[in-house]
Design a protein around this motif. Structure first.
Motif, short mmCIF file in Angstrom:
data_model
loop_
_atom_site.label_atom_id
_atom_site.label_comp_id
_atom_site.label_asym_id
_atom_site.label_seq_id
_atom_site.Cartn_x
_atom_site.Cartn_y
_atom_site.Cartn_z
N MET A 157 -11.87 2.21 -3.40
CA MET A 157 -10.86 2.75 -2.50
C MET A 157 -11.48 3.27 -1.22
O MET A 157 -10.95 3.06 -0.12
CB MET A 157 -10.05 3.84 -3.20
CG MET A 157 -9.04 3.29 -4.19
SD MET A 157 -7.89 4.53 -4.82
CE MET A 157 -8.95 5.42 -5.95
N ARG A 161 -11.23 -1.48 -0.49
CA ARG A 161 -11.11 -2.70 -1.29
C ARG A 161 -10.08 -2.42 -2.37
O ARG A 161 -10.42 -2.05 -3.50
CB ARG A 161 -12.47 -3.07 -1.89
CG ARG A 161 -13.56 -3.31 -0.84
CD ARG A 161 -14.92 -3.39 -1.49
NE ARG A 161 -15.99 -3.49 -0.51
CZ ARG A 161 -17.27 -3.19 -0.76
NH1 ARG A 161 -17.62 -2.75 -1.98
NH2 ARG A 161 -18.19 -3.31 0.18
N THR A 162 -8.81 -2.61 -2.03
CA THR A 162 -7.76 -2.14 -2.94
C THR A 162 -7.59 -3.04 -4.17
O THR A 162 -7.21 -2.55 -5.23
CB THR A 162 -6.42 -2.03 -2.19
OG1 THR A 162 -6.15 -3.25 -1.50
CG2 THR A 162 -6.48 -0.90 -1.18
N LYS A 163 -7.85 -4.33 -4.05
CA LYS A 163 -7.69 -5.20 -5.22
C LYS A 163 -8.68 -4.83 -6.32
O LYS A 163 -8.26 -4.63 -7.48
CB LYS A 163 -7.85 -6.67 -4.82
CG LYS A 163 -7.64 -7.62 -5.99
CD LYS A 163 -7.78 -9.07 -5.58
CE LYS A 163 -7.60 -10.01 -6.77
NZ LYS A 163 -7.75 -11.43 -6.38
N ARG A 166 -7.47 -1.59 -7.93
CA ARG A 166 -6.36 -1.75 -8.88
C ARG A 166 -6.86 -2.30 -10.21
O ARG A 166 -6.41 -1.86 -11.28
CB ARG A 166 -5.31 -2.69 -8.29
CG ARG A 166 -4.54 -2.13 -7.13
CD ARG A 166 -3.46 -3.10 -6.67
NE ARG A 166 -2.86 -2.68 -5.42
CZ ARG A 166 -1.92 -1.75 -5.31
NH1 ARG A 166 -1.47 -1.16 -6.42
NH2 ARG A 166 -1.42 -1.42 -4.14
N LEU A 195 -2.91 4.93 -4.60
CA LEU A 195 -2.62 3.63 -4.01
C LEU A 195 -1.17 3.51 -3.57
O LEU A 195 -0.81 2.57 -2.86
CB LEU A 195 -2.96 2.51 -5.00
CG LEU A 195 -4.44 2.36 -5.35
CD1 LEU A 195 -4.62 1.32 -6.43
CD2 LEU A 195 -5.26 2.00 -4.11
N THR A 196 -0.33 4.45 -4.00
CA THR A 196 1.09 4.40 -3.63
C THR A 196 1.50 5.59 -2.77
O THR A 196 2.69 5.82 -2.56
CB THR A 196 1.97 4.34 -4.89
OG1 THR A 196 1.70 5.48 -5.72
CG2 THR A 196 1.69 3.07 -5.69
N GLU A 214 -3.65 -0.01 1.05
CA GLU A 214 -3.70 -1.46 1.14
C GLU A 214 -3.39 -1.93 2.56
O GLU A 214 -3.99 -2.89 3.06
CB GLU A 214 -2.70 -2.06 0.15
CG GLU A 214 -2.78 -3.56 0.00
CD GLU A 214 -1.88 -4.05 -1.13
OE1 GLU A 214 -2.21 -5.07 -1.74
OE2 GLU A 214 -0.85 -3.39 -1.39
N GLU A 215 -2.46 -1.24 3.24
CA GLU A 215 -2.13 -1.59 4.61
C GLU A 215 -3.24 -1.19 5.58
O GLU A 215 -3.46 -1.86 6.59
CB GLU A 215 -0.81 -0.93 5.00
CG GLU A 215 0.39 -1.45 4.21
CD GLU A 215 1.64 -0.64 4.47
OE1 GLU A 215 2.67 -1.25 4.83
OE2 GLU A 215 1.61 0.60 4.32
N GLU A 217 -6.38 -1.31 4.76
CA GLU A 217 -7.35 -2.39 4.57
C GLU A 217 -6.97 -3.61 5.39
O GLU A 217 -7.82 -4.23 6.04
CB GLU A 217 -7.41 -2.76 3.08
CG GLU A 217 -8.39 -3.88 2.77
CD GLU A 217 -8.36 -4.29 1.31
OE1 GLU A 217 -9.29 -5.01 0.89
OE2 GLU A 217 -7.42 -3.89 0.59
N ALA A 218 -5.68 -3.96 5.39
CA ALA A 218 -5.23 -5.12 6.16
C ALA A 218 -5.43 -4.90 7.66
O ALA A 218 -5.84 -5.81 8.38
CB ALA A 218 -3.76 -5.39 5.86
#
Length: 406
Positions: A157, A161-163, A166, A195-196, A214-215, A217-218
């Motif tokens: 995190m 690297r969120t994947k 998770r 993560l939420t 996650e956003e 990261e994007a």
């Protein structure tokens, strides 16, 4: 080992500290003291727990090195949970070496994970990853496997690297269910919520919105030029320009980033960079100097052009400019981010975690206390600072000390 000690140890392993205490509460021999200490720690009485573990360590004989080492490891875990970051690393390393030498691989691994968790807490990601790479999780029982996977998730995190994060949390959840220990399942759920929960705000083209990790990261992987107000850098996908030690330059960069594609007047830049001072000729002269410095610093990523009213940021290539900010704009936000984990922190521990002087941290705490945002418990060296979770804050995932290398 007698039957009561065995029964108490099994109760602790099953997550039942009260059941353990029922069996050894009136005993003062070394094994009983150690088990009582661990049980009290599970119940949240850390002061009593540390005292019992130290008494147990002294009570074990010179030939009981493994038992003494286990007491040191248990005390280190209490120190970590109670945010006592001053616990001697050498003592923990020596205990881990003793356990390794005597074949107690599981407790040696536990000692290693405690040190990794401490490194993760203060943002030393590179060192944490090096230590993690040297540990083999395959023989770990489910309870320790939970800790391993949460460490993996924590590093992922903070590396955005969120994947992998998770996936590690899912594995931790499976391991926690196998243990049947509610506290471990709650810890996994708490990590999963990160993560939420909004991790930052995106400010672009005059509007703003919250971003999940996650956003974030994007955004960091996009072509945008990002003025990162969480970690005080200006960056794109391949280049990072750190302005952590140059607050005036970063204040100018943020003002220009928030206004993009429009310009920012000289008066507003002076107010943002020089803390609201009225513009006079000396401030205008200083602004010219600082803009020159910022222009040189940002040359790999963008140009700064003068306009009739002020200055405008022009990124190289046809790309967007975005400002990434903390979820809540708050003075002393970094201190609040650490306190938002719900634990009681000392000013010395916050100083270590933030990489700031203890006096600087104390001034921030006094200011926050005066506004009713934090409160202290205890006195002198036992004084700790707490606050309810601050709305809008996740954790310390995006603070400056956690900036990934490269």
């Amino acid at each position: 080992m007698d039957s009561l000690i065995t029964a108490a140890a099994l109760a602790l392993a099953a997550g039942d500290p009260l059941g353990a205490l029922k069996r050894v509460a009136l005993r003062d021999d070394a094994p009983a003291l150690a088990l009582r200490g661990i049980a009290m720690a599970r119940l949240g009485d850390f002061v009593r727990a540390k005292d019992l573990l130290r008494r147990a360590g002294r009570a074990f004989g010179p030939k009981e090195a493994v038992a003494r080492a286990r007491c040191v490891v248990a005390e280190a875990e209490i120190a970590l949970v109670s945010r006592d970051l001053s616990f001697p690393k050498r003592a923990l390393a020596a205990a881990r070496a003793t356990l390794d030498a005597h074949g107690d691989a599981l407790n040696a691994a536990h000692a290693g994970y405690l040190e990794i968790r401490r490194l993760l807490l203060i943002g030393s990601l590179d060192e944490a990853e090096r230590m993690l790479a040297g540990l083999d999780p395959s023989p770990l029982p489910p309870a320790l496997r939970v800790g391993h996977e949460l460490v993996v998730a924590g590093i992922a995190m903070r590396r955005l690297r969120t994947k992998p994060a998770r996936e590690a949390i899912a594995r931790a959840g499976d391991a926690a269910r196998r243990t049947g220990i509610a506290a471990l399942a709650a810890e996994v759920d708490s990590t999963a919520r990160l993560l939420t929960t909004p991790a930052a705000r995106l400010i672009a083209r005059g509007s703003e919105r919250s971003l999940l990790l996650e956003e974030v990261e994007a955004l960091m992987g996009s072509k945008a030029l990002v003025v990162d107000a969480c970690r005080y850098v200006v960056r794109d996908v391949s280049t990072t320009i750190a302005l952590t030690t140059r607050p005036v330059l970063f204040a100018l960069a943020r003002a220009l980033g928030e206004a993009w594609p429009n310009d920012v007047s000289r008066g507003e830049l002076i107010a943002r960079a020089f803390r609201g001072k009225q513009a006079d000729e000396s401030h205008r002269a200083r602004l010219r100097v600082e803009i020159g410095r910022l222009r040189r610093a940002l040359r790999p990523l963008a140009e700064l052009s003068a306009t009739p009213d002020g200055f405008v940021l022009k990124p190289h290539g046809r790309r967007e400019v975005a400002v990434l900010a903390l979820p809540v704009d708050e003075e002393h936000a970094e201190v609040l981010a650490f306190l938002a984990d719900g634990e009681a922190w000392s000013s010395s521990a916050l100083s270590v975690a933030l990489g700031a002087s203890q006096r600087t941290v104390q001034r921030a705490l006094d200011a926050l206390a005066a506004s009713g945002k934090v409160q202290s418990v205890g006195r002198a060296r036992a004084r700790r600072w707490i606050t309810p979770p601050v709305p809008g804050f996740t954790t310390t995932l995006l603070l400056p000390a956690l900036l990934p290398n490269g």
